[in-house]
Enzyme design. Structure first.
Site, mmCIF file in Angstrom:
data_model
loop_
_atom_site.group_PDB
_atom_site.id
_atom_site.type_symbol
_atom_site.label_atom_id
_atom_site.label_comp_id
_atom_site.label_asym_id
_atom_site.label_seq_id
_atom_site.Cartn_x
_atom_site.Cartn_y
_atom_site.Cartn_z
ATOM 1 N N HIS A 74 -0.549 -12.064 -7.244
ATOM 2 C CA HIS A 74 -0.867 -10.658 -6.960
ATOM 3 C C HIS A 74 0.347 -9.802 -6.627
ATOM 4 O O HIS A 74 0.221 -8.604 -6.416
ATOM 5 C CB HIS A 74 -1.848 -10.571 -5.791
ATOM 6 C CG HIS A 74 -1.210 -10.901 -4.469
ATOM 7 N ND1 HIS A 74 -0.974 -12.189 -4.073
ATOM 8 C CD2 HIS A 74 -0.730 -10.107 -3.487
ATOM 9 C CE1 HIS A 74 -0.391 -12.176 -2.882
ATOM 10 N NE2 HIS A 74 -0.214 -10.928 -2.505
HETATM 11 C C1 UD1 Z 1 -1.089 -6.739 0.662
HETATM 12 C C2 UD1 Z 1 0.249 -6.990 1.336
HETATM 13 C C3 UD1 Z 1 0.838 -8.286 0.809
HETATM 14 C C4 UD1 Z 1 -0.139 -9.438 0.961
HETATM 15 C C5 UD1 Z 1 -1.454 -9.066 0.297
HETATM 16 C C6 UD1 Z 1 -2.454 -10.170 0.495
HETATM 17 C C7 UD1 Z 1 1.517 -4.943 1.926
HETATM 18 C C8 UD1 Z 1 2.682 -4.133 1.576
HETATM 19 N N1 UD1 Z 1 1.210 -5.925 1.044
HETATM 20 O O1 UD1 Z 1 -0.848 -6.557 -0.718
HETATM 21 O O2 UD1 Z 1 1.991 -8.602 1.548
HETATM 22 O O3 UD1 Z 1 0.384 -10.592 0.340
HETATM 23 O O4 UD1 Z 1 -1.941 -7.855 0.895
HETATM 24 O O5 UD1 Z 1 -3.652 -9.898 -0.110
HETATM 25 O O6 UD1 Z 1 0.906 -4.731 2.957
HETATM 26 N N2 UD1 Z 1 -7.881 -3.532 -2.908
HETATM 27 C C9 UD1 Z 1 -9.231 -3.650 -3.059
HETATM 28 N N3 UD1 Z 1 -9.921 -4.202 -2.038
HETATM 29 C C10 UD1 Z 1 -9.339 -4.629 -0.894
HETATM 30 C C11 UD1 Z 1 -7.957 -4.494 -0.763
HETATM 31 C C12 UD1 Z 1 -7.231 -3.955 -1.782
HETATM 32 O O7 UD1 Z 1 -9.782 -3.288 -4.074
HETATM 33 O O8 UD1 Z 1 -10.057 -5.127 -0.003
HETATM 34 C C13 UD1 Z 1 -7.085 -2.955 -4.028
HETATM 35 C C14 UD1 Z 1 -6.729 -1.538 -3.763
HETATM 36 O O9 UD1 Z 1 -7.121 -0.779 -4.826
HETATM 37 C C15 UD1 Z 1 -5.223 -1.531 -3.602
HETATM 38 C C16 UD1 Z 1 -4.792 -2.827 -4.209
HETATM 39 O O10 UD1 Z 1 -5.908 -3.704 -4.183
HETATM 40 O O11 UD1 Z 1 -4.626 -0.443 -4.214
HETATM 41 C C17 UD1 Z 1 -3.670 -3.442 -3.455
HETATM 42 O O12 UD1 Z 1 -3.952 -3.529 -2.063
HETATM 43 P P1 UD1 Z 1 -2.786 -3.282 -0.981
HETATM 44 O O13 UD1 Z 1 -3.332 -3.474 0.385
HETATM 45 O O14 UD1 Z 1 -2.073 -2.050 -1.313
HETATM 46 O O15 UD1 Z 1 -1.745 -4.386 -1.271
HETATM 47 P P2 UD1 Z 1 -1.922 -5.897 -1.670
HETATM 48 O O16 UD1 Z 1 -1.447 -6.078 -3.059
HETATM 49 O O17 UD1 Z 1 -3.297 -6.388 -1.322
#
Ligand code: UD1
Length: 367
Positions: free
Chosen positions: A207
């Site tokens: 991811h």
């Molecule tokens: C975040 C952390 C990363 C960690 C990862 C674990 C930061 C900078 N990054 O990355 O270190 O390894 O979490 O999972 O904090 N989304 C959903 N549902 C959710 C959460 C996210 O649909 O419950 C989607 C959102 O559209 C979002 C994307 O996933 O834009 C990414 O989520 P985000 O929290 O920005 O970063 P991660 O890639 O999850």
């Protein structure tokens, strides 16, 4: 007088780190331990299910921040967390890991003169293109107590001029959580739900922005999955799902031979899948420690890691997206030729939360 400690969680890897801390804090009658969820992760399978499986009490406050750009997310968490701090007046804020929630909460707390304890301090990938690397450095600068998971972390903090009296090498809390849940993990046999046999399949998680945020990188990831000589289970992160759609690569991914794409797995289920697998391929941080705990080969699709101990003493190998290197390693793994974990890895997960909470309690005048 009752002492209040707030632990902040936001994203999936945070919940497991707070579970053993919660268990230990409960032993101190004078400490009220309160969990605040920023809402960075909000899908049921990215958040709620972990509270259920880890027996974590529901958060006392949920900030409901949700997704967004880094600045937007960090800013929103700061605005909302400041209100919570002003209302609850904690004596200490505990932050874990390296996600946006970690830096946002630390900055708010210190600006309000509330001491901050950072669990998993000192880790460095030395890759400033990773958002987590910036979060780690900044959080460590702000923290009053720094709890380090492996010796490299102590050296990193020393080099950065952090006051060493604040630094405590306590071990890897993810391994303690794993050990705490081991009986349920061993009982789960999750692979059977997918019609698989123990030791006959690969487990994948990918991811990181560096692997999934560019079409070419994501295509290379798909090519790598095509190399795996086993049926493969890939619990797919929402970020990766989104990018596959955006780049029109969903069909290509789905056509990988033997690949089963599934929704994100709950904690016990995921670790059961890991324990039953033949190998792990991942770009996650903590999966490196968990695979080493089970002494399973772990191909790390990254050029660097903030957890070098799992390269030196564990089973992780950095492979980036280098297909030749991966092919060579797969051949060796099939022959049973890979390095097993040292005893040190097991010891890294011993009494981490008890040591951590004791130091926090003492710093607050509680014994
Ligand atoms: C975040 C952390 C990363 C960690 C990862 C674990 C930061 C900078 N990054 O990355 O270190 O390894 O979490 O999972 O904090 N989304 C959903 N549902 C959710 C959460 C996210 O649909 O419950 C989607 C959102 O559209 C979002 C994307 O996933 O834009 C990414 O989520 P985000 O929290 O920005 O970063 P991660 O890639 O999850």
């Amino acid at each position: 007088m009752q002492i209040k400690v707030i632990s902040v969680v936001g994203a999936r890897p945070n919940f497991m780190k707070v579970a053993p801390l919660e268990r230990e804090f409960r032993k101190y009658g004078r400490i009220s331990h309160v969990i605040v969820h920023t809402g960075q992760h909000y899908d049921k399978e990215m958040s709620e299910v972990f509270f259920d499986q880890l027996g974590l009490p529901r958060p006392e406050r949920h900030l409901g921040v949700g997704s967004g750009g880094h600045g937007e997310m960090t800013g929103k968490i700061m605005i909302e967390f400041e209100k919570v701090c002003l209302e609850l007046k904690p004596d200490m804020v505990v932050v874990v890991g390296d996600v946006n929630s970690t830096i946002a909460a630390s900055l708010v707390a210190r600006k309000l003169a509330i001491p901050v304890a950072h669990v998993e301090a000192g880790l460095r990938s030395f890759d400033e293109t990773m958002p987590e690397e910036l979060n780690r450095r900044l959080t460590d600068c702000l923290s009053n107590l720094l709890f380090v998971s492996e010796p490299s972390g102590v050296e990193n903090l020393r080099r950065e001029g952090i006051d060493m009296s604040r630094v405590h090498l306590v071990g890897d809390i993810m391994l303690e959580t794993l050990r705490m849940c081991l009986p349920q993990i061993q009982e789960r046999e999750r692979w059977k739900d997918f019609g698989l046999k123990k030791g006959s399949y690969a487990l994948v998680t990918l991811h990181r922005p560096s692997n999934v945020d560019e079409p070419r990188s994501l295509e290379e990831v798909i090519e790598i999955l095509n190399l795996l000589p086993y049926p493969t289970i890939f619990p797919i992160h929402p970020r990766t799902v989104k990018r596959l759609d955006e780049f029109n690569l969903k069909n290509k991914m789905e056509s990988v031979r033997g690949l089963k794409l599934v929704r994100p797995e709950a904690y016990i289920d995921f670790l059961s899948l890991m324990q039953g697998s033949a190998l792990v391929l991942s770009d996650s941080g903590s999966v490196q420690s968990e695979a080493s705990f089970f002494s399973l080969p772990c191909l790390v699709c990254r050029e660097n890691t903030e957890r070098p101990i799992y390269l030196e003493q564990g089973t992780s190998v950095l492979v980036g997206r280098n297909r030749e290197r991966i092919k060579e390693l797969l051949t060796r793994i099939e022959k049973g030729e890979y390095r097993h974990s040292s005893r040190l890895i097991e010891e890294l997960g011993m009494n981490v939360a008890a040591k951590t909470t004791k130091i926090i309690a003492e710093s607050l005048g509680v014994s």
